[in-house]
Design a protein around this motif. Structure first.
Motif, PDB file in Angstrom:
ATOM      1  N   SER B 218       0.959  -1.244   0.173  1.00 48.86           N
ATOM      2  CA  SER B 218      -0.429   0.225  -0.369  1.00 48.86           C
ATOM      3  C   SER B 218       0.992   1.366   0.180  1.00 48.86           C
ATOM      4  N   LEU B 219       0.847   2.215  -0.749  1.00 47.46           N
ATOM      5  CA  LEU B 219       2.003   3.309  -1.230  1.00 47.46           C
ATOM      6  C   LEU B 219       0.963   4.232  -1.451  1.00 47.46           C
ATOM      7  N   ARG B 220       0.761   5.625  -1.090  1.00 50.60           N
ATOM      8  CA  ARG B 220       0.384   6.798  -1.057  1.00 50.60           C
ATOM      9  C   ARG B 220       1.534   8.229  -1.490  1.00 50.60           C
ATOM     10  N   ASP B 221       1.337   8.832  -2.448  1.00 53.13           N
ATOM     11  CA  ASP B 221       2.102   9.653  -2.712  1.00 53.13           C
ATOM     12  C   ASP B 221       3.534   9.110  -3.252  1.00 53.13           C
ATOM     13  N   SER B 222       3.096   8.401  -4.152  1.00 57.32           N
ATOM     14  CA  SER B 222       5.302   7.850  -3.961  1.00 57.32           C
ATOM     15  C   SER B 222       4.960   7.425  -5.186  1.00 57.32           C
ATOM     16  N   LYS B 223       6.120   6.555  -5.538  1.00 63.49           N
ATOM     17  CA  LYS B 223       6.853   6.000  -6.709  1.00 63.49           C
ATOM     18  C   LYS B 223       7.203   4.500  -6.234  1.00 63.49           C
ATOM     19  N   LEU B 224       6.692   3.887  -8.067  1.00 62.45           N
ATOM     20  CA  LEU B 224       6.758   2.270  -7.289  1.00 62.45           C
ATOM     21  C   LEU B 224       6.904   1.432  -8.931  1.00 62.45           C
ATOM     22  N   GLN B 225       8.343   0.517  -9.084  1.00 65.60           N
ATOM     23  CA  GLN B 225       8.700  -0.538  -9.890  1.00 65.60           C
ATOM     24  C   GLN B 225       8.747  -2.426  -9.782  1.00 65.60           C
ATOM     25  N   LEU B 226       7.614  -2.468  -9.617  1.00 67.06           N
ATOM     26  CA  LEU B 226       7.123  -3.846  -9.561  1.00 67.06           C
ATOM     27  C   LEU B 226       7.430  -4.823 -10.495  1.00 67.06           C
ATOM     28  N   ARG B 227       8.643  -5.280 -10.298  1.00 65.11           N
ATOM     29  CA  ARG B 227       8.318  -6.197 -11.257  1.00 65.11           C
ATOM     30  C   ARG B 227       9.005  -7.828 -10.299  1.00 65.11           C
TER      31      ARG B 227
END
Lengths: 275, 355
Positions: B218-227
């Motif tokens: 769970s992320l808020r106001d964020s940048k995410l890379q999922l591989r």
């Protein structure tokens, strides 16, 4: 014979000590009632260090944890005003970013028909914020009678707990009541209304619903995962988007309860998931 | 006399036990090996390094002076903290209580410790309030296990790299804010929350996020890379609020509610398997992005659910067969909701590369 007599005397002596001890030991008295008013509400938050018996106006200014072995008793007619937090909070002590009541011990919200207990947002809450709701995490006991829970993220989240609800209204909460893990829900009277989803059961709880109304929710009224068991009498699921989502086998059981939902019954996907 | 000497020789760890009582500070470089007892707060001063050798067991006594249920014994490192165990001889940080419980002791606390990287390697951290905590610090957690803590680990304003580690059976797994976090080949299992973060950049690869009771990630106001991650059997799999993300090669399956929930977020979701989630595969609320070349199959109620007022475009995906269409919930079903603009399904099943 002397030995026997000696043993008998010892027995009588010990019995006497026990009886005297019982008579003289201080009885555990219930906690003293603390009553708040609109001008001077009782303020509570943090980890509950002792049993509490509260009445009148109660202000929940931050997260409250009722640890195992502790009991919160709330008297008829009480108003619990929850100060919601803004959504920049990252460090919730417990489960939610919003203000929450996390119950591992015992909670008794003891309203009466003409004097319900209400839980709602305090006027100091920033616009657009919810409060988290009441979270039961393997709670020792949760008994709610004549209670109105208003405007929570999840009115009641029950994880491995067995709440007993009588005439409880959960109104305008994003999720009304959410069951996870095991446990039993006894819910008699009252309604879950005006939220996104009404009552959701995800794992293996037993639901005993009696004269409950689940109405006017934007998404599902009732969601039952495959492992949940439903017993119902006089259940009414009305004017929700999806009345009930459950396994196809539940359709017959639920059919008499479903009325004027956009889709009365939607079976869960049957194919099973890919691993 | 001879026997006493022999006994002492046979029990070197007992003879070498280190104990700290009350508030203490290490001002010089210090090495621990054997048994260590922390009965209070031990500070590692700026400029000093605490090195812990393989096989060391550090126990913390339970002290709760303010009665809040949280133990206070802890290591507070403003200098450098290096705990390098081995697979055969891990370093153990645990409670000294006979019947230990989460929160018995405070934390391994890194504070303003950016001069050099702090390290936990082949460590077991259990029964703390926060197993590991970093504030304005650099840290690397490798091949370590964090279990039975109130929170497995928590960071603020820090740069943290996590590899081959496990966070399991904590009340909450990982929480962080304003940090750069890189997670590889790890396991985040059976917590209430798996990962919860705000204002972060998170890269996660080859990691299993499974069985968390509330949200997996769970992320808020964020940048995410999922591989190439496995996000399975949580309540919500991935929940993004006001965030952006790139997801590829992930298996997001059997989560109780939604596989992916985008709220005011933008995401590129390509080449994933999204299957068997209870309520929907992908729920969007006033969000955007690209969703294509995924396998989206057998989700409980809907393949896609648009609960916002904005429209959402969905590219070509595979829904179980070349003729099968996705189950939709949008403005066509309920007035006021945005539309789902869905491209025709793919005619061939896309390859989903998952570890």
């Amino acid at each position: 014979m002397n030995l026997l007599l000696k043993h008998c005397r010892s027995f009588v002596f010990i019995l006497g000590l026990l009886l005297t001890g019982c008579a003289l030991s201080p009885t555990v008295s219930p906690p003293k009632l603390q009553n708040g008013t609109a001008q001077h509400p009782i303020e509570i938050s943090g980890v509950m260090q002792q049993d509490l018996r509260l009445g009148g106006v109660i202000r929940l200014s931050g997260d409250l944890l009722i640890p195992k072995g502790r009991n919160l008793q709330v008297e008829p007619g009480s108003r619990i005003l929850v100060v919601g937090t803004d959504s920049t909070k990252i460090d919730p002590e417990f489960l939610d970013k919003g203000t929450e009541i996390l119950v591992k011990g015992r909670i008794h919200l003891a309203g009466e028909k003409m004097a319900p207990v209400t839980l709602s947002l305090d006027e100091e809450t920033p616009a657009g914020e919810n409060w988290a709701g009441i979270e039961l995490v393997a709670a020792e006991e949760a008994v709610f009678r004549f209670v109105d829970i208003i405007g929570a993220e999840t009115g009641i989240l029950s994880l491995d707990s067995s709440p007993q609800l009588e005439e409880v209204n959960i109104l305008g909460s994003r999720y009304g009541l959410l069951l996870q893990g095991t446990g039993r829900l006894d819910y008699a009277g009252g309604r879950i209304s005006g939220g996104d989803a009404g009552l959701l059961c995800f794992d293996q709880s037993v639901l005993n619903l009696n004269q409950l109304q689940i109405i006017d929710n934007l998404e599902e009224g009732l969601y039952l995962a495959v492992g949940c068991t439903l017993q119902q009498q006089g259940l009414l699921i009305e004017r929700n988007d999806l009345g009930a989502v459950a396994s196809a086998e539940s359709r017959e059981l639920l059919a008499p309860t479903l009325r004027a939902n956009r889709v009365n019954f939607k079976p869960l996907a049957q194919e099973g998931s890919l691993q | 006399m001879k026997w006493i000497l022999i006994l002492l020789l046979l029990l070197p760890s007992l003879a070498a036990a280190i104990e700290y009582h009350g508030e203490n500070t290490i001002f010089e470089d210090t090495v621990w090996q054997g048994e260590v007892l922390i009965d209070g707060i031990l500070t590692v001063a700026m400029g000093a390094t605490l090195e812990i050798r393989p096989g060391t067991r550090v126990r913390f006594t339970r002290i709760d002076t303010n009665g809040d249920g949280i133990g206070e014994s802890e290591i507070f490192a403003q200098g450098r903290f290096i705990a390098r165990g081995t697979a055969e001889q891990p370093i153990i940080f645990t409670s000294a209580a006979q019947n230990p419980a989460p929160g018995d002791w405070g934390t391994l606390n890194m504070m303003l410790s950016e001069a050099g990287e702090n390290l936990l390697e082949n460590c077991l951290v259990e029964y703390g309030y926060r197993g590991f905590h970093a504030h304005f610090s650099l840290a690397r957690l490798r091949s370590s296990t964090f279990r039975y803590n109130q929170r497995g680990a928590q960071f603020q304003e820090s740069t943290v790299s996590i590899e081959d580690s496990e966070f399991s059976h904590n009340f909450n797994g990982l929480q962080f804010r304003d940090s750069q976090v890189d997670i590889k080949n790890s396991r985040i299992l059976n917590n209430h929350w798996g990962i919860r973060a705000v204002f972060v950049e998170l890269q996660m690869e080859g990691t299993r996020v499974e069985g968390n009771r509330i949200n997996g990630v769970s992320l808020r106001d964020s940048k995410l890379q999922l591989r190439n991650n496995l996000i399975v059997d949580n309540r919500r799999g991935l929940y993004l609020q006001r965030s952006s993300g790139k997801l590829s090669g992930n298996r997001i399956t059997n989560n109780r509610e939604h596989g992916i929930y985008l709220e005011e977020s933008v995401a590129e979701i390509q080449g994933n398997l999204i299957s068997g989630n209870g309520r929907s595969g992908l729920k969007t609320h006033d969000s955007g992005g690209q969703v294509e070349n995924n396998r989206i199959e057998h989700n409980g109620e809907f393949s896609f659910y648009n609960s916002g007022t904005d429209d959402f475009e969905i590219g070509g995906n595979w829904y179980g067969s070349s003729v099968r269409l996705p189950q939709l919930m949008d403005g066509r079903s309920r007035a006021g909701l945005g539309m789902l603009q869905v491209a025709p399904p793919l005619t061939r099943q896309p390859e989903v590369k998952i570890f």
